[in-house]
Scaffold this motif. Structure first.
Motif, PDB file in Angstrom:
ATOM      1  N   VAL A  10      -2.209  -4.463  -2.153  1.00 31.79           N
ATOM      2  CA  VAL A  10      -2.172  -5.213  -0.897  1.00 31.79           C
ATOM      3  C   VAL A  10      -3.366  -4.772  -0.056  1.00 31.79           C
ATOM      4  O   VAL A  10      -3.648  -3.570   0.030  1.00 31.79           O
ATOM      5  N   ALA A  11      -4.052  -5.730   0.561  1.00 41.09           N
ATOM      6  CA  ALA A  11      -5.260  -5.392   1.328  1.00 41.09           C
ATOM      7  C   ALA A  11      -4.904  -4.676   2.633  1.00 41.09           C
ATOM      8  O   ALA A  11      -4.060  -5.147   3.398  1.00 41.09           O
ATOM      9  N   ALA A  12      -5.571  -3.554   2.874  1.00 40.24           N
ATOM     10  CA  ALA A  12      -5.395  -2.802   4.120  1.00 40.24           C
ATOM     11  C   ALA A  12      -5.802  -3.685   5.306  1.00 40.24           C
ATOM     12  O   ALA A  12      -6.701  -4.523   5.175  1.00 40.24           O
TER      13      ALA A  12
ATOM     14  N   TYR B 271       0.234  -9.681   5.709  1.00 36.95           N
ATOM     15  CA  TYR B 271       0.785 -10.064   4.398  1.00 36.95           C
ATOM     16  C   TYR B 271       2.140 -10.731   4.612  1.00 36.95           C
ATOM     17  O   TYR B 271       2.988 -10.217   5.327  1.00 36.95           O
ATOM     18  N   ARG B 272       2.339 -11.864   3.941  1.00 37.13           N
ATOM     19  CA  ARG B 272       3.622 -12.565   4.059  1.00 37.13           C
ATOM     20  C   ARG B 272       4.583 -12.067   2.973  1.00 37.13           C
ATOM     21  O   ARG B 272       4.503 -12.461   1.822  1.00 37.13           O
TER      22      ARG B 272
ATOM     23  N   VAL C  29      13.739  -5.850   6.664  1.00 36.38           N
ATOM     24  CA  VAL C  29      12.703  -5.400   5.729  1.00 36.38           C
ATOM     25  C   VAL C  29      12.193  -4.052   6.208  1.00 36.38           C
ATOM     26  O   VAL C  29      12.007  -3.838   7.406  1.00 36.38           O
ATOM     27  N   THR C  30      11.979  -3.148   5.269  1.00 33.16           N
ATOM     28  CA  THR C  30      11.283  -1.898   5.589  1.00 33.16           C
ATOM     29  C   THR C  30       9.977  -1.869   4.804  1.00 33.16           C
ATOM     30  O   THR C  30       9.931  -2.294   3.646  1.00 33.16           O
ATOM     31  N   THR C  31       8.918  -1.379   5.460  1.00 34.57           N
ATOM     32  CA  THR C  31       7.626  -1.255   4.767  1.00 34.57           C
ATOM     33  C   THR C  31       7.214   0.216   4.733  1.00 34.57           C
ATOM     34  O   THR C  31       6.079   0.545   4.414  1.00 34.57           O
ATOM     35  N   ASN C  32       8.164   1.103   5.087  1.00 36.45           N
ATOM     36  CA  ASN C  32       7.856   2.544   5.064  1.00 36.45           C
ATOM     37  C   ASN C  32       8.973   3.329   4.381  1.00 36.45           C
ATOM     38  O   ASN C  32       9.380   4.388   4.838  1.00 36.45           O
TER      39      ASN C  32
ATOM     40  N   TRP D 266       3.912  -8.978   7.667  1.00 33.51           N
ATOM     41  CA  TRP D 266       3.698  -7.530   7.655  1.00 33.51           C
ATOM     42  C   TRP D 266       2.256  -7.221   8.061  1.00 33.51           C
ATOM     43  O   TRP D 266       1.327  -7.694   7.412  1.00 33.51           O
ATOM     44  N   ASN D 267       2.107  -6.456   9.126  1.00 34.17           N
ATOM     45  CA  ASN D 267       0.776  -5.965   9.514  1.00 34.17           C
ATOM     46  C   ASN D 267       0.480  -4.732   8.685  1.00 34.17           C
ATOM     47  O   ASN D 267       0.944  -3.637   9.008  1.00 34.17           O
TER      48      ASN D 267
END
Ligand SMILES: Nc1nc2c(c(=O)[nH]1)N[C@H]1C(S)=C(S)[C@@H](COP(=O)(O)O)O[C@H]1N2
Ligand SMILES: [Mo]
Length: 357
Positions: free
Chosen positions: A257-259, A263-264, A281-284, A310-311
């Motif tokens: 995934v691009a920094a 992102y959807r 949703v968790t991204t961490n 998602w940022n």
């Protein structure tokens, strides 16, 4: 002759073909026929449509023998129906469990057309002592598990009579507006909405109305679990109702995934006889959870798509996402797999590891 491999599907087993959908390609709410997963225990049976009959026997007033024409002439119903294999996601379990090593794609949602099972039972006239409907199929073979009958058996599964009415059980001959494909059970299959898909018996030949609960191989040895209510002796119970679940389609496992991008994240969620109320949703890796957006209105027996913007952080490195669904009955996905289900009912929040770069 072997069938050519189908582009939208991943082969998980041959002879018989067991094919998985590419869940990361999820797009529409309805899964097209050519990318719908296939789960078969035995070889696809050769059925001559002209001589094929559906027999209705057992505790009924009028046993029936119905041809395809007889069935097509009856009033039809069309509705959505999600099918999820009870072993969907098995590859993520640790320790490993025997069975097909499905990733996320042993699930799909189609529109089914057919005759309500209730209408056929009404035509046959149920005896008052009838309790279950055994659905028997044309395919047969030697069962897989160590404890199994010596002789080949036909695939068969039962449903309590009360469930037939409450769940809109359909005997389907069309899938997404096309004649039911052979791999999906032509000429006739059951669709039992809200139950794991082993109950949606393909290649039906006989409906046996039974006066006692059916204890056959596919609901005691296979597709059953140890139910251990507090303080009680564990008991073997056939799998039935779907557990609440959501899955992430994208990012896919191990995607880069691009920094610093937006992102959807998207996927679907489903339950049994309840709409999805909330997706988080968790991204961490579970430190914090954000609410995602439900994209589909509830529709009986169908899944609902969801999305989350998602940022993506600037720092590169590994990152873990999870999604968590809550349904209208307050049921929430658990953090861990319940080992009483062994290799089935895999509805915990499955981590998706990605690489930020
Ligand atoms: N006759 C028959 N019906 C069957 C099966 C089977 O092997 N034989 N497999 C069951 C299982 S375990 C699943 S998950 C679904 C899969 O349906 P599909 O192949 O149309 O996706 O069919 C169910 N019905
Ligand atoms: Mo299944």
């Amino acid at each position: 002759m072997k069938q050519p491999l189908r582009p939208g599907l991943i082969s998980r087993q041959t002879d018989p073909d067991n094919l998985e959908s590419l869940f990361s390609s999820l797009d529409g709410r309805i899964t097209p026929n050519e990318s719908f997963y296939v789960r078969s225990h035995f070889a696809v049976p050769e059925i001559d449509a002209r001589s094929w009959r559906l027999r209705v026997e057992g505790a009924v007033a009028r046993p029936l023998s119905l041809s395809s024409d007889d069935i097509i002439k009856m009033p039809s119903a069309t509705h959505a129906g999600l099918l999820e294999c009870a072993g969907n996601g098995r590859v993520f379990l640790s320790p490993k469990h025997e069975g097909v090593q499905w990733e996320l794609g042993a699930v799909g949602c189609a529109r089914w057309t057919g005759v309500p099972l209730a209408a056929i039972l009404e035509a046959a006239g149920l005896n008052t002592d009838a309790v279950e409907i055994i659905l028997e199929a044309a395919d047969e073979g030697v069962a897989e598990k160590t404890s199994r009958p010596a002789a080949p058996i036909h695939f068969a599964r039962s449903i309590p009579i009360a469930e037939v009415r409450q769940r809109d059980v359909l005997l389907a001959y069309a899938m997404n507006g096309e004649p039911l494909p052979k791999a999906h059970g032509a000429p006739l299959r059951a669709i039992v909405p809200g139950w794991y898909a082993m109950a949606s018996v393909k290649w039906l030949t006989r409906i046996l109305v039974s006066r006692q609960p059916f204890r056959g191989y596919f609901q005691t040895i296979d597709y059953a679990y140890w139910s251990a209510p507090n303080g009680m002796q564990p008991e073997r119970v056939p799998l039935s109702e779907l557990a609440v679940k959501s899955q992430i389609a994208r990012p896919a496992m191990l995607e880069t995934v691009a920094a610093r991008s937006v992102y959807r994240v998207h996927g679907t969620a489903w339950s049994s006889r309840a709409e999805i109320k909330k997706i988080e949703v968790t991204t961490n890796g579970g430190e914090s959870w954000q609410e995602a957006l439900l994209l589909d209105a509830p529709l009986e027996h169908a899944w609902q798509r969801w999305g989350y913007l998602w940022n993506v952080p600037g720092a590169s490195g590994p990152c873990t996402l999870m999604s968590r669904a809550t349904d209208a009955r307050g049921r929430v996905q658990p953090v861990a797999h319940d080992s009483n289900y062994e290799g089935y009912v895999i509805h915990y929040t499955i981590p998706v590891s990605v690489q930020i770069a």
